[in-house]
Design a protein around this motif. Structure first.
Motif, PDB file in Angstrom:
ATOM      1  N   GLY A  11      42.367  36.961  49.481  1.00 27.34           N
ATOM      2  CA  GLY A  11      42.289  35.541  49.147  1.00 27.34           C
ATOM      3  C   GLY A  11      41.486  35.309  47.888  1.00 27.34           C
ATOM      4  N   ASP A  12      41.961  34.388  47.049  1.00 26.10           N
ATOM      5  CA  ASP A  12      41.212  34.090  45.822  1.00 26.10           C
ATOM      6  C   ASP A  12      39.962  33.287  46.162  1.00 26.10           C
ATOM      7  N   ALA A  13      38.993  33.328  45.264  1.00 28.19           N
ATOM      8  CA  ALA A  13      37.732  32.611  45.461  1.00 28.19           C
ATOM      9  C   ALA A  13      37.207  32.145  44.123  1.00 28.19           C
ATOM     10  N   THR A 125      34.882  36.108  48.387  1.00 26.92           N
ATOM     11  CA  THR A 125      35.574  35.397  49.465  1.00 26.92           C
ATOM     12  C   THR A 125      34.813  34.120  49.782  1.00 26.92           C
ATOM     13  N   ILE A 126      35.539  33.029  49.996  1.00 21.96           N
ATOM     14  CA  ILE A 126      34.867  31.768  50.303  1.00 21.96           C
ATOM     15  C   ILE A 126      34.249  31.788  51.693  1.00 21.96           C
ATOM     16  N   ASP A 127      34.693  32.698  52.559  1.00 20.26           N
ATOM     17  CA  ASP A 127      34.293  32.673  53.970  1.00 20.26           C
ATOM     18  C   ASP A 127      32.839  33.083  54.212  1.00 20.26           C
ATOM     19  N   GLY A 138      32.139  32.566  45.633  1.00 20.27           N
ATOM     20  CA  GLY A 138      33.095  31.538  46.053  1.00 20.27           C
ATOM     21  C   GLY A 138      32.623  30.679  47.205  1.00 20.27           C
ATOM     22  N   ALA A 142      33.081  26.504  47.769  1.00 18.63           N
ATOM     23  CA  ALA A 142      33.836  26.010  48.915  1.00 18.63           C
ATOM     24  C   ALA A 142      33.019  24.988  49.703  1.00 18.63           C
ATOM     25  N   PHE A 249      43.691  24.885  52.050  1.00 14.67           N
ATOM     26  CA  PHE A 249      43.474  25.697  50.850  1.00 14.67           C
ATOM     27  C   PHE A 249      42.815  24.942  49.703  1.00 14.67           C
ATOM     28  N   GLN A 251      39.969  24.254  49.783  1.00 12.41           N
ATOM     29  CA  GLN A 251      38.650  24.884  49.768  1.00 12.41           C
ATOM     30  C   GLN A 251      38.578  26.120  48.867  1.00 12.41           C
ATOM     31  N   ARG A 252      39.716  26.697  48.552  1.00 14.15           N
ATOM     32  CA  ARG A 252      39.737  27.884  47.691  1.00 14.15           C
ATOM     33  C   ARG A 252      39.816  27.536  46.213  1.00 14.15           C
TER      34      ARG A 252
END
Length: 319
Positions: A11-13, A125-127, A138, A142, A249, A251-252
């Motif tokens: 996933g992009d960030a 990663t935004i997570d 990221g 986010a 998305f 958020q990304r």
């Protein structure tokens, strides 16, 4: 170490471009040839390389997404796919590789290191679900994206005197919900690390309404359930017809915050320095505002030190 490459995967960030920029310009500063790999590990298999220089990364530090694109590669999970990637790297004479992404990306980096390519991983990663590091590239952006949405949603929630359930991303990590919920004044925050009962949520909603609250925000991490299910429970148990917003998305995307731009820049330079020093199978992280590095395998098995005090803060501040 004369020739290195950089790729983004998964996933992009926001901040990935800042990291790419730092890697490229550090390599140029140290008189290395630097290549970008398009579409992550898929690009390694396809030999989709482009030689880069300082101007290749001009005017990108402020942009979200990744100029090198990203993808997930099932073929790379096979031995045959990894051998193709190795062959392409060797054909280009590439000695080292910087990979930017999450846990799946790090696993791929470890495989390449085991095959003889020096690899360094950066957490993108935004997570914020890589437990070895305080923050991932990221994540801060986010959180601020969610916070901006909360501010706008509160306006309409107040106008209609309704509760709103905001479902945010994060996989099995509740950090986006926790940080954005705390900063946004959410009445309830539901996360997988510290789940609360729907009865507790209902009690808080009723108490708030009884003392004249005109709006109520419930922040829900996707790893703790779905907004539609919670909406149904609130209607059945408490006759409350809450609204739903699933941010998805959004958020990304967006321009990275200054925090993510600086973090990515620091980490990108550090990755090149580690390659120059002959390091491999390492990831870069940040603890107590200081950069460090450790083995990829250790980073993937690091235990989570969850900050339960932040949940307690929410309970205090949302009475």
């Amino acid at each position: 170490m004369d020739r290195i490459a950089v790729l983004t995967s998964g996933g992009d960030a926001p901040g990935m471009n800042a990291a790419i920029r730092a890697v490229v310009r550090a390599a140029v500063m140290f008189d290395m040839q630097i290549y970008g790999v398009y579409r992550g590990f898929h690009g390694l298999i396809e030999g989709d390389f482009i030689e880069m220089d300082a101007s290749s990364v001009g005017d990108i530090i402020h942009k979200g997404g990744t100029i090198l694109k990203s993808s997930r590669s099932e073929e790379f999970k096979t031995k045959e796919g990894r051998m193709k990637a190795l062959s392409n790297l060797e054909e280009k004479g590439i000695d080292g590789l910087v990979v930017i992404g999450g846990d799946g990306t790090f696993q791929g980096a470890k495989e390449l290191s085991d095959m003889g390519i020096k690899t360094i991983g950066l957490p993108g990663t935004i997570d914020n679900d890589l437990h070895y590091t305080d923050y991932t590239i990221g994540f801060d952006t986010a959180v601020n994206t969610v916070l901006e949405a909360v501010t706008k949603i509160r306006d309409t929630s107040t106008s209609h005197e309704k509760a709103t359930i905001i479902e945010v991303m994060g996989r099995n990590c509740g950090d986006i919900a926790l940080y954005a919920g705390l900063a946004g004044g959410a009445e309830s925050i539901i996360i997988p690390e510290d789940p609360i009962s729907t009865d507790h949520v209902i009690t808080k909603l009723k108490a708030g309404k009884a003392r004249g609250k005109q709006h109520q925000i419930i922040m829900l991490a996707e790893g703790a359930g779905q907004a539609a299910d919670l909406q149904k429970i609130l209607l059945e148990k408490a006759k409350m017809n809450a609204r739903i917003t699933v941010l998805g998305f959004i958020q990304r995307g967006g321009d990275p915050t200054s925090f993510d731009r600086i973090l990515a820049s620091k980490m990108g330079i550090k990755a090149v320095e580690l390659l120059r020093a002959g390091e491999t199978n390492k990831v870069v992280g940040i603890k107590n505002n200081a950069l460090f590095h450790m083995d990829i395998s250790e980073s993937l098995t690091a235990s989570r030190l969850f900050d339960h005090d932040m949940i307690k803060m929410t309970e205090i501040l949302s009475i």
